[in-house]
Design an enzyme around this catalytic site. Structure first.
Site, PDB file in Angstrom:
ATOM      1  N   GLY A  69       0.708  -0.994  -0.040  1.00 31.68           N
ATOM      2  CA  GLY A  69       0.204  -0.248   0.078  1.00 31.68           C
ATOM      3  C   GLY A  69       0.785   1.416   0.013  1.00 31.68           C
ATOM      4  O   GLY A  69       1.882   1.340   0.544  1.00 31.68           O
ATOM      5  N   GLY A 111       8.652  -0.536   2.833  1.00 26.73           N
ATOM      6  CA  GLY A 111       7.628  -2.417   1.711  1.00 26.73           C
ATOM      7  C   GLY A 111       9.550  -2.387   0.847  1.00 26.73           C
ATOM      8  O   GLY A 111       8.862  -2.755  -0.565  1.00 26.73           O
ATOM      9  N   LYS A 112      10.310  -2.138   1.304  1.00 27.00           N
ATOM     10  CA  LYS A 112      11.424  -2.082  -0.106  1.00 27.00           C
ATOM     11  C   LYS A 112      11.311  -3.967  -0.178  1.00 27.00           C
ATOM     12  O   LYS A 112      11.512  -4.407  -1.629  1.00 27.00           O
ATOM     13  CB  LYS A 112      13.054  -1.787   0.058  1.00 27.00           C
ATOM     14  CG  LYS A 112      12.129  -0.955   0.736  1.00 27.00           C
ATOM     15  CD  LYS A 112      13.866   0.456   0.479  1.00 27.00           C
ATOM     16  CE  LYS A 112      14.565  -0.317   2.037  1.00 27.00           C
ATOM     17  NZ  LYS A 112      13.752   0.445   3.444  1.00 27.00           N
ATOM     18  N   LEU A 114       9.661  -6.354  -0.009  1.00 28.53           N
ATOM     19  CA  LEU A 114       7.923  -6.300  -0.361  1.00 28.53           C
ATOM     20  C   LEU A 114       7.731  -6.089  -1.485  1.00 28.53           C
ATOM     21  O   LEU A 114       7.331  -7.232  -2.501  1.00 28.53           O
ATOM     22  CB  LEU A 114       6.249  -5.882   0.219  1.00 28.53           C
ATOM     23  CG  LEU A 114       6.298  -5.882   1.593  1.00 28.53           C
ATOM     24  CD1 LEU A 114       5.217  -4.630   1.802  1.00 28.53           C
ATOM     25  CD2 LEU A 114       6.207  -7.674   1.798  1.00 28.53           C
ATOM     26  N   GLU A 334       0.828  17.141  31.671  1.00 28.10           N
ATOM     27  CA  GLU A 334      -0.025  16.881  30.429  1.00 28.10           C
ATOM     28  C   GLU A 334      -1.223  17.819  30.172  1.00 28.10           C
ATOM     29  O   GLU A 334      -1.597  17.726  29.425  1.00 28.10           O
ATOM     30  CB  GLU A 334      -0.274  15.124  30.734  1.00 28.10           C
ATOM     31  CG  GLU A 334       0.598  14.486  30.633  1.00 28.10           C
ATOM     32  CD  GLU A 334       1.653  15.050  29.455  1.00 28.10           C
ATOM     33  OE1 GLU A 334       1.717  14.670  28.828  1.00 28.10           O
ATOM     34  OE2 GLU A 334       2.958  14.700  30.144  1.00 28.10           O
ATOM     35  N   HIS A 337       0.141  20.624  28.471  1.00 30.31           N
ATOM     36  CA  HIS A 337       0.188  20.199  27.243  1.00 30.31           C
ATOM     37  C   HIS A 337      -1.177  20.442  26.362  1.00 30.31           C
ATOM     38  O   HIS A 337      -1.574  21.564  25.702  1.00 30.31           O
ATOM     39  CB  HIS A 337       0.352  19.093  27.226  1.00 30.31           C
ATOM     40  CG  HIS A 337       2.262  18.814  26.996  1.00 30.31           C
ATOM     41  ND1 HIS A 337       2.975  20.057  26.923  1.00 30.31           N
ATOM     42  CD2 HIS A 337       2.446  18.938  27.513  1.00 30.31           C
ATOM     43  CE1 HIS A 337       3.883  20.279  26.952  1.00 30.31           C
ATOM     44  NE2 HIS A 337       4.460  18.648  28.169  1.00 30.31           N
TER      45      HIS A 337
HETATM   46  P1  ATP Z   1      14.790  -2.113   5.950  1.00 27.11           P
HETATM   47  O1  ATP Z   1      14.762  -1.263   4.655  1.00 27.11           O
HETATM   48  O2  ATP Z   1      13.805  -2.232   7.034  1.00 27.11           O
HETATM   49  O3  ATP Z   1      14.934  -3.783   5.387  1.00 27.11           O
HETATM   50  P2  ATP Z   1      12.212  -2.488   3.718  1.00 27.11           P
HETATM   51  O4  ATP Z   1      11.677  -1.725   3.253  1.00 27.11           O
HETATM   52  O5  ATP Z   1      12.799  -3.259   3.536  1.00 27.11           O
HETATM   53  O6  ATP Z   1      13.162  -1.931   5.740  1.00 27.11           O
HETATM   54  P3  ATP Z   1       9.802  -4.475   4.242  1.00 27.11           P
HETATM   55  O7  ATP Z   1      10.534  -5.902   5.199  1.00 27.11           O
HETATM   56  O8  ATP Z   1       9.260  -5.099   2.856  1.00 27.11           O
HETATM   57  O9  ATP Z   1      10.751  -3.031   4.534  1.00 27.11           O
HETATM   58  O10 ATP Z   1       8.924  -4.526   5.526  1.00 27.11           O
HETATM   59  C1  ATP Z   1       8.621  -4.563   6.351  1.00 27.11           C
HETATM   60  C2  ATP Z   1       6.727  -5.429   6.814  1.00 27.11           C
HETATM   61  O11 ATP Z   1       6.336  -4.002   7.143  1.00 27.11           O
HETATM   62  C3  ATP Z   1       6.147  -5.807   5.849  1.00 27.11           C
HETATM   63  O12 ATP Z   1       6.353  -7.777   5.738  1.00 27.11           O
HETATM   64  C4  ATP Z   1       4.800  -5.184   5.701  1.00 27.11           C
HETATM   65  O13 ATP Z   1       4.326  -6.218   6.832  1.00 27.11           O
HETATM   66  C5  ATP Z   1       5.085  -3.723   6.515  1.00 27.11           C
HETATM   67  N1  ATP Z   1       4.849  -3.474   5.161  1.00 27.11           N
HETATM   68  C6  ATP Z   1       6.535  -2.399   4.846  1.00 27.11           C
HETATM   69  N2  ATP Z   1       5.404  -1.620   3.890  1.00 27.11           N
HETATM   70  C7  ATP Z   1       4.580  -1.318   3.205  1.00 27.11           C
HETATM   71  C8  ATP Z   1       3.254  -1.206   2.470  1.00 27.11           C
HETATM   72  N3  ATP Z   1       4.115  -0.353   1.636  1.00 27.11           N
HETATM   73  N4  ATP Z   1       2.613  -1.891   1.949  1.00 27.11           N
HETATM   74  C9  ATP Z   1       1.835  -3.184   2.923  1.00 27.11           C
HETATM   75  N5  ATP Z   1       3.366  -3.709   4.031  1.00 27.11           N
HETATM   76  C10 ATP Z   1       4.042  -3.153   4.233  1.00 27.11           C
END
Ligand code: ATP
Length: 493
Positions: A69, A111-112, A114, A334, A337
């Site tokens: 997403g 999400g890189k 992913l 608090e 604030h």
């Molecule tokens: P890093 O730089 O720390 O390796 P990364 O960018 O590779 O992190 P991911 O390993 O892809 O991040 O994401 C970790 C988890 O967070 C995923 O398994 C997922 O559950 C959730 N997540 C991260 N980004 C998204 C996204 N854009 N949409 C849906 N889920 C996400």
């Protein structure tokens, strides 16, 4: 670490035995022979060589772009690059050189990984993954050997899975591909990076298995320029923190398999989670489900999500229990604030609590109006006022303030410095480096004094509200934004 301690202890024993007059030559001979054999075995990848085909690093992944997403532009760019690979006949006929590498850059948890898995799925490629840190060893040549093995495994795995493509994913590529000559054991680093360059250069369009390298990093600035030159990582795709719409999409993805109660408003959660990554949002949805389970609820309710926002933002609840007097002080702080926040921007208080979490003994959470990327002078002054209101409330209501305001002061000073740096102070645009220290100090102090005065005047005229609010807060530990506003309406004439 254990290895280093054992080696140290071993050496110490041998030296003491030698000092005591024992003949340690045979022992030294065996150690040297064993060490030599071990080194050769590592060089050949027989000992502790990364098995890239382990279940964690390779295999079939069913992640698709619809599971990601808030990354519309990044997915669009990546897909375009992948289409280029899929239509290889066309590019071959036009004599275009193949795309070899795609670099995904951006903050952690966006999400890189992913995206790399979805890319493998989209191109119907075998997927093999490794992390940059797995290649760095103190033994020269081992990293390079592992890089060779990674690409070789990818080429072997694809036909076994009946595929024509293999996608090699290297996470934290800056560890393996950092600028050359910058580390102490740079010979090993350089050899490893050189091998990666060799592998990238070796990728050809008519290879039986077409390999695509996808790498991810949070620190693209650390990469060796050789990696970034055309013909290596040809595409750099930025994977950023999601905006409000993106956060909503991610929340929808991670609540797909969860029963949500009718009162759940994912839009509100998305609005309140500015700065959260996808990983934070996944954790938030998971924590909310755990809280529901603990309460033996059949559905996850909005208050579970609210509580899990606090947990993800501030950390878990702490067991430490401040004294009654301290609790009252925290409550006053608090409420201070919250009162100023609500006065400056009606509807801005999301929740206030005196439950210790992470480093905080209590806190007030604001609802951001919208995602904000630029701050005006008024906004910064208002934020300084809200930050200083905790200490001002302690001083006005309780007669003095406590060490609990130290973090607030640091934050207020940082904001005042931002104002000075960006030409918002009375001095106008200045060169910070040539600004006399006294003048800088006086300007920062005057920015903060002005806000302190503004806040104290309001607090002094609202003492009765503090009595009511602190009593409720001491009893319930938490007041939601709506409750806070309701009580305010009832008690402000
Ligand atoms: P890093 O730089 O720390 O390796 P990364 O960018 O590779 O992190 P991911 O390993 O892809 O991040 O994401 C970790 C988890 O967070 C995923 O398994 C997922 O559950 C959730 N997540 C991260 N980004 C998204 C996204 N854009 N949409 C849906 N889920 C996400």
């Amino acid at each position: 670490m254990l290895k280093e301690i054992s080696i140290g202890l071993g050496l110490a024993s041998v030296i003491s035995m030698a000092l005591m007059g024992y003949d340690v030559t045979p022992f030294l001979f065996f150690v040297a022979a064993g060490g030599g054999l071990y080194y050769i075995a590592r060089m050949r990848g027989m000992v502790n060589a990364n098995n890239f085909e382990s279940p964690a690093g390779a295999g079939r992944y069913e992640i698709s772009f619809s599971d990601i997403g808030g990354q519309f532009s990044a997915i669009h760019e990546l897909r375009e690059a992948l289409d280029f690979i899929k239509n290889h006949q066309v590019i071959q006929s036009l004599g275009i050189r193949p795309l070899k590498g795609i670099l995904l850059t951006g903050p952690p948890g966006t999400g890189k990984t992913l995206m790399a898995k979805a890319a493998a799925n989209y191109t119907d490629a075998a997927f093999i993954a490794a992390s940059g840190s797995e290649f760095i060893e103190m033994y020269a040549g081992v990293g390079a050997q592992r890089v060779r093995k990674l690409f070789q495994s990818a080429r072997e795995m694809a036909p076994r899975q009946g595929k024509n493509y293999a996608l090699v994913f290297i996470d934290e590529v800056e560890i393996l591909g950092g600028k050359r000559g910058q580390t102490t054991s740079h010979l090993e680093y350089d050899q490893t990076l050189n091998q990666l360059l060799v592998e990238i250069d070796g990728i050809k369009i008519d290879d039986r298995v077409r390999v695509l390298l996808v790498a991810a990093t949070n620190r693209a600035d650390m990469l060796d320029p050789a990696l970034l030159r055309p013909g290596r990582f040809d595409r750099i795709v930025r994977v950023d923190l999601p905006d409000k719409e993106g956060r909503l999409e991610i929340l929808k993805i991670h609540t797909r398999n969860k029963p949500l109660a009718e009162d759940v408003r994912l839009e509100i959660i998305a609005r309140e989670t500015f700065g959260f990554s996808g990983a934070h949002l996944e954790s938030l949805a998971n924590e909310a489900a755990i809280l529901a389970m603990r309460e033996k609820a059949k559905e996850i309710k909005q208050h579970h999500f609210n509580e899990s926002i606090d947990k993800v933002m501030m950390g878990g609840k702490l067991d430490k229990r401040p004294s009654e007097g301290e609790m009252k002080r925290i409550a006053v702080h608090e409420v201070g604030h919250a009162l100023i926040s609500e006065k400056i921007r009606a509807g801005s208080v999301s929740a206030l609590t005196i439950t210790p979490r992470g480093d905080a003994l209590g806190y007030m959470r604001q609802t951001p109006e919208d995602d904000t990327y630029l701050y005006t002078k008024d906004y910064l002054e208002d934020q300084i006022a809200i930050i200083l209101a905790g200490a001002a409330a302690e001083e006005t209501i309780l007669g003095n303030y406590s060490t609990g305001s130290a973090n607030d002061f640091e934050q207020a000073v940082r904001m005042a410095e931002t104002m000075l740096r960006t030409g918002m102070s009375d001095l106008g645009v200045v060169c910070l480096d040539s600004l006399p220290r006294d003048l800088k100090h006086n300007t920062l102090t005057s920015i903060m004094r002005m806000q302190e005065e503004r806040v104290k005047n309001h607090i002094s005229s609202s003492q009765h509200i503090f009595d009511v609010m602190t009593e409720i807060l001491l009893e319930n530990e938490k007041i939601s934004g709506e409750q806070f506003r309701k009580i305010l309406r009832e008690h402000v004439a």
